[in-house]
Design an enzyme around this catalytic site. Structure first.
Site, mmCIF file in Angstrom:
data_model
loop_
_atom_site.group_PDB
_atom_site.id
_atom_site.type_symbol
_atom_site.label_atom_id
_atom_site.label_comp_id
_atom_site.label_asym_id
_atom_site.label_seq_id
_atom_site.Cartn_x
_atom_site.Cartn_y
_atom_site.Cartn_z
ATOM 1 N N ASN A 117 38.042 -12.457 18.687
ATOM 2 C CA ASN A 117 38.866 -11.762 17.594
ATOM 3 C C ASN A 117 39.387 -10.569 17.930
ATOM 4 O OD1 ASN A 117 40.370 -11.302 14.832
ATOM 5 N ND2 ASN A 117 38.105 -10.778 14.987
ATOM 6 N N GLU A 118 38.187 -10.005 18.151
ATOM 7 C CA GLU A 118 38.260 -8.317 18.070
ATOM 8 C C GLU A 118 37.027 -8.047 18.622
ATOM 9 O OE1 GLU A 118 40.455 -5.412 14.755
ATOM 10 O OE2 GLU A 118 38.044 -6.442 14.067
ATOM 11 N N GLU A 135 43.994 -14.704 7.269
ATOM 12 C CA GLU A 135 42.359 -15.303 7.281
ATOM 13 C C GLU A 135 42.507 -15.191 6.171
ATOM 14 O OE1 GLU A 135 38.953 -12.644 8.775
ATOM 15 O OE2 GLU A 135 41.005 -11.985 8.712
#
Length: 655
Positions: free
Chosen positions: A373-374, A46
């Protein structure tokens, strides 16, 4: 004991030996079990902590295209007493919407006038290395200017340079010149002096070292990629992380804006620049010189499966929690479908043709893709279902990775885990940022998971020495040791756990927002943390099938401070044992290699150990690093000596 009869003494010794034999470890080496996925141990990338610009992307000029919110951030005007000039920022958004700004520099006198660029916390310059300067420029007819380039140290010493004479005339063009540095300097800056009276328009002012990974022009920093290649990762997940989501949807990662000509890629602010008040980084942007093509290329270079993660119509739920209505998801879904075509499509296809034009006509063989993603909650599930249907209809061979949120337990996690299981999801992504004790206590986390459900991706994990998001977190040996212990449980359950990666990956020592991190660096040096060497030992000793390793019929999950797992490498015909002693005293287990006909008389043992608070650093990069020795095997038994607070990897050939 000296007053006891000799016969009684011997019988007591035999009894002690027999008692030890009852508690020996048994590796059922003759009966390998579940296959270990080639993607088992990987890396997570990232753009946080200056991981891309200022990190693995080797560009030395900050704000090279003048697209920061402050167009001249990173730049300063310079002149001598006789010099005078001006800088004008112009915008051509109608002509070049992705890169609208450029500067017009006008020199009025015969004195010295120009601009300097500070780089990313300075520019790391190496003696005798070659550097390539380039600029897109336009010089009006009758404006006889040239550019005098100088690399200078903080005290003004000139350590390299050249003169570039752009040709005047209509249209923009790219001009280049190269030169060699005479001194090593971690904090150099680049001066661009205008010589001759007149003006010049400039954009994409760039400086790259020749010494990039595989010597690619405009490429990646070689030492950082080498650290990744040395890990032999099974996959690389990119581009994040919360970068995928963005603080809001305008700030989300859009892969189509990161491919094609570098000068046409649209810079955006990095969402981490003001995320943490304790580490404000207002000059943190994403130039996307490292874009999706480069990510795929990097994966291919280091032998890793590419795992791109795409936005699913949701911004970061910790920030704005902005979502796109499900009726408006079509562009997001099309991005996913087009990405598969970009990676795998024939050169006759629209996106396959772009891949070929960028220098890679062969497909990248994409097999995995992440949806979000999350994210968490019902709003994620309804969007996942729409994405899954569209992608699986067009590309049924693509396996999808799905979020279970930011925590490894709790109501949000339980909801997603149960729901995705019922939806027959391919792979679920579980994250754990917890203290070392959590990792030690959860080595058996997957022992009793439902084997008929989705496969598991331990997508982000790192032991926190202080607290999650604390700037005081350290990459000490205690954290790395607890991760090594936890990973024995991941390997033991490789029939269920197919992928795992530590996070975050990279951090600049002067530009980080989050710690701990796997690899640290400054402008010239880099080092792996103790956690890095744990990850490397697992990935370099992956094996092809799980082998049962037990004591009294039970897995080694922390009883008497001992953790362990084992596997068989079908390529080398070796048994690989991973043993973690988290206790403060030495242990000397006896390990029976059962079910085999032959065992080599010698094998190797690689050991990581140190004081629990020990860390590595730029000046002492190898304080916690592996040491390899020989180990003898008597018959079919091994007798390793497990030092206090140690992680040992044993390899021995069997037949």
């Amino acid at each position: 004991m000296k007053h006891l009869p000799l016969l009684l003494i011997l019988s007591l010794c035999i009894a002690r030996i027999e008692a030890q034999e009852k508690t020996e470890l048994i590796a059922d080496a003759g009966h390998p079990g579940a296959a270990i996925s080639p993607t088992m141990w990987g890396i997570f990338f990232e753009d946080i902590n200056m991981a891309a610009d200022g990190g693995i992307y080797a560009e030395l000029v900050k704000n090279r295209s003048f697209e920061f919110a402050n167009p001249l951030m990173g730049w300063k005007e310079h002149s001598d007493k006789a010099g005078d000039g001006s800088v004008l920022v112009l915008n051509r958004s109608g002509e070049k919407p992705a890169n609208p700004r450029f500067i017009r520099v006008t020199h009025f006198t015969d004195g010295a006038y120009g601009l300097s660029n500070e780089g990313f916390r300075g520019m790391g310059i190496k003696k005798d290395d070659l550097y390539h300067f380039s600029v897109w420029d336009h010089v009006p007819a009758g404006s006889p200017v040239s550019l005098r380039l100088e690399l200078v140290t903080p005290d003004g010493q000139k350590i390299g340079g050249a003169t570039l004479k752009p040709s005047a005339g209509a249209g923009w063009k790219k001009d280049t010149v190269s030169f060699t540095a005479s001194v090593t300097e971690p904090k150099a800056s680049l001066c661009v002096w205008i010589e001759g009276r007149g003006s010049i328009d400039m954009d994409m002012v760039s400086l790259f070292p020749q010494d990039t990974w595989k010597q690619r022009p405009g490429g990646l920093r070689a030492d950082l990629v080498q650290l990744l290649a040395d890990m032999r990762p099974g996959f690389i997940r990119f581009p994040g992380g919360c970068i995928v989501e963005g603080r809001d949807l305008t700030n989300r990662y859009q892969w189509k804006k990161t491919v094609g000509n570098v000068e046409d890629r649209q810079l955006i602010i990095n969402r981490w620049n003001t995320e943490f008040s304790h580490r404000l980084t207002p000059d943190y942007y994403q130039s996307f010189g490292l874009g999706f093509f480069e990510y795929f290329q990097l994966a291919e270079d280091i032998g890793a499966e590419p795992l791109p993660i795409l936005n699913c119509g949701m911004a970061c739920q910790f920030n704005t929690a902005e979502v796109v209505p499900t009726d408006d998801l079509a562009p997001y879904i099309q991005d996913a479908l087009d990405l598969v075509e970009f990676a795998n499509g024939p050169v006759s296809s629209n996106w396959g043709a772009l891949r070929a034009a960028m220098g890679h006509p062969e497909p990248f063989h994409l097999k995995l893709m992440g949806v979000g993603n999350e994210q968490w909650g019902p709003q994620y599930v309804e969007r996942y279902k729409i994405f899954a249907k569209a992608i699986k209809t067009r590309y049924p061979e693509i396996r999808l990775v799905n979020s279970t949120g930011p925590n490894p337990e709790g109501q949000m996690f339980d909801f997603l885990s149960d729901t995705l299981r019922k939806l027959h999801a391919d792979i679920v992504d579980e994250h754990y940022y917890r203290d070392p004790e959590w990792f030690l206590n959860n080595a058996g986390r997957y022992d009793h998971y439902d084997r008929n459900g989705p496969r598991i991706f331990a997508g982000e994990y790192a032991a926190q020495s202080k607290a999650v998001v604390s700037p005081e977190n350290k990459n000490n040996w205690l954290c790395a040791l607890s991760e090594a212990a936890y990973m024995t449980g991941l390997e033991r359950n490789a029939d269920l756990v197919n992928m795992a990666s530590y996070a975050p990956l990279f951090a600049h020592v002067e530009g980080w927002q989050w710690t701990p991190d796997l690899i640290w660096y400054d402008n010239l040096r880099s080092y792996g943390t103790p956690d890095y060497y744990v990850q490397k030992l697992y990935a370099n000793n992956k094996g092809t099938a799980v082998v049962s390793l037990t004591r009294e019929g039970q897995a080694l999950e922390g009883k008497d401070s001992l953790y362990g797992s084992s596997c068989f490498d079908g390529k080398t015909h070796e048994l690989i044992l991973k043993l973690v002693n988290t206790g403060s005293t030495e242990q000397t287990p006896s390990i029976l290699l059962a079910g085999v006909k032959k065992v080599a008389s010698k094998g190797s043992v690689t050991v990581l150990k140190n004081a629990l608070d020990k860390t590595n650093s730029l000046d002492r990069p190898m304080d916690v690093s592996p040491i390899q020795e020989e180990i003898a095997c008597k018959g079919k038994k091994l007798h390793p000596v497990l030092a206090p607070h140690s992680f040992s990897v044993i390899r021995i050939r069997i037949g």
